[in-house]
Design a protein around this motif. Sequence first.
Motif, PDB file in Angstrom:
ATOM      1  N   SER A 124     -43.546-100.487 -54.255  1.00  0.00           N
ATOM      2  CA  SER A 124     -44.065 -99.899 -55.790  1.00  0.00           C
ATOM      3  C   SER A 124     -43.457-100.354 -56.944  1.00  0.00           C
ATOM      4  O   SER A 124     -42.578-101.463 -56.020  1.00  0.00           O
ATOM      5  CB  SER A 124     -43.396 -98.413 -56.094  1.00  0.00           C
ATOM      6  OG  SER A 124     -42.150 -98.486 -56.240  1.00  0.00           O
ATOM      7  N   PRO A 125     -43.497-100.970 -58.283  1.00  0.00           N
ATOM      8  CA  PRO A 125     -42.954-101.596 -59.314  1.00  0.00           C
ATOM      9  C   PRO A 125     -42.072-101.655 -59.449  1.00  0.00           C
ATOM     10  O   PRO A 125     -41.171-102.765 -59.060  1.00  0.00           O
ATOM     11  CB  PRO A 125     -43.568-100.899 -60.298  1.00  0.00           C
ATOM     12  CG  PRO A 125     -44.781-100.568 -60.093  1.00  0.00           C
ATOM     13  CD  PRO A 125     -44.639 -99.934 -58.707  1.00  0.00           C
ATOM     14  N   GLU A 126     -40.813-100.166 -58.242  1.00  0.00           N
ATOM     15  CA  GLU A 126     -39.508-100.311 -58.667  1.00  0.00           C
ATOM     16  C   GLU A 126     -39.255-101.213 -57.260  1.00  0.00           C
ATOM     17  O   GLU A 126     -37.751-101.378 -56.798  1.00  0.00           O
ATOM     18  CB  GLU A 126     -39.339 -99.326 -58.281  1.00  0.00           C
ATOM     19  CG  GLU A 126     -39.540 -98.046 -59.579  1.00  0.00           C
ATOM     20  CD  GLU A 126     -40.803 -98.081 -59.519  1.00  0.00           C
ATOM     21  OE1 GLU A 126     -41.363 -97.882 -58.968  1.00  0.00           O
ATOM     22  OE2 GLU A 126     -40.706 -97.719 -60.926  1.00  0.00           O
ATOM     23  N   GLY A 127     -39.907-101.596 -55.978  1.00  0.00           N
ATOM     24  CA  GLY A 127     -39.734-102.355 -54.812  1.00  0.00           C
ATOM     25  C   GLY A 127     -40.138-101.519 -54.192  1.00  0.00           C
ATOM     26  O   GLY A 127     -40.862-100.735 -53.464  1.00  0.00           O
ATOM     27  N   ILE A 129     -39.766 -98.847 -50.966  1.00  0.00           N
ATOM     28  CA  ILE A 129     -39.577 -97.790 -51.189  1.00  0.00           C
ATOM     29  C   ILE A 129     -40.121 -96.698 -49.461  1.00  0.00           C
ATOM     30  O   ILE A 129     -39.549 -95.709 -49.464  1.00  0.00           O
ATOM     31  CB  ILE A 129     -40.663 -97.079 -51.742  1.00  0.00           C
ATOM     32  CG1 ILE A 129     -41.941 -97.089 -51.910  1.00  0.00           C
ATOM     33  CG2 ILE A 129     -40.229 -97.314 -53.742  1.00  0.00           C
ATOM     34  CD1 ILE A 129     -42.826 -95.577 -52.546  1.00  0.00           C
ATOM     35  N   THR A 163     -45.291 -91.929 -54.935  1.00  0.00           N
ATOM     36  CA  THR A 163     -44.884 -91.600 -55.763  1.00  0.00           C
ATOM     37  C   THR A 163     -45.122 -90.459 -56.864  1.00  0.00           C
ATOM     38  O   THR A 163     -44.236 -89.715 -58.074  1.00  0.00           O
ATOM     39  CB  THR A 163     -44.684 -93.045 -57.247  1.00  0.00           C
ATOM     40  OG1 THR A 163     -44.062 -93.900 -56.547  1.00  0.00           O
ATOM     41  CG2 THR A 163     -44.609 -92.920 -58.408  1.00  0.00           C
TER      42      THR A 163
END
Length: 374
Positions: A124-127, A129, A163
């Motif tokens: 995801s954009p956060e890394g 997951i 998400t």
Amino acid sequence: METGLNPALRAVSDAVLAIGSQQSTEEVLQRLVESARTLVPARYAALGIPDGEDGFSAFLTSGMSDKLIASLGPLPRTHGMLGAILEAPTAFRTVDIHDDPRFTGWWPRGQPDMRSFLGVPIVSPEGVIGAFYLTEREGTPEFTEEDEELIQLLAAHAAIAITNARLHEQSRELSVISEPNRLALDLHDVVSQKLYSLVLTAEAAATLLDRDAEAARGQVVKLQDIARQALDELRSLIFELRPPDLVRDGLCGALRKHVEVLRRVQSAEVDMEGDLELEADPRRDAEVFRIAQEAMQNALRHAGASRIVVRIGGADGRLQLDVVDDGVGFDPQASGLRSRRLGLTSMEERAQRIGGRLEIRSVQGEGTTVHLDV
């Protein structure tokens, strides 16, 4: 790649439907891991979500019996090969996992022997997951480049699916049960989920356009169906924003108007039976109306009902309301149910405020009855 693309898009569509039906994160994860094993014929598949503390908050499998899963003990740790796939946004595959130095020391007791292996991170954009883990390729001795591309395609959409499901659960848990907040939350759910489905289905149609015109047409038909569903739900929710005129129409009149609107904008058959022989009570009638409204929306949104009947009656100071549907039903005592369907709690609280008793009778596969006695 063309031969594998269509089933890949079907698997993505399954994940979208899981979210559209407002399933829990765990149910979405299970749908995804089963889709992975359907896409690429593997004897075993797993989907792991790290907890940030060298463990997994969820580890779903496909291809393993309940007895085998029970024999493996607690959730695995994020070390060895399982952890390696979570460390970088790149896939890894090998013909024999035993040959990799990261294999040593992490094999659980009771785990069946596995050789061929494919690991694909979910980014995801956060890394990273999570990750898909597939072992024991069936039909060939090892996983192929095409297999890797298919699971990477699924993983890209899985990141959005996970998400979205998490945000849905969190918003339900944190929501304050007041009418404006509930309606705003419902509008957010309908718009975000349906538009999310539209975006992915449009993406699928665009991808297929140059490869498979017939499959592309199927995706366009699905787009039309999703758009129609979104329009129906938005119409009924907008109607909910208009406060009923209980003083002018009375409780039965306001309910009949609501039923008429639902009958026009929903595909389900919605009927109302009965009448009241009680004097109007604005406070009581407002709460009863909202309980009936919530019960009908639950039947339409969660139960997939094809027929809903609202029955009302009252005499000698007592009022009784029943909302009966022929939907999929559910277990009213299931753990975590209230966090996913806050409307049930809302109805119970409304009944308590007017000194009433609310009973929810439901069996999976046999529909639901919401009974109110005031």
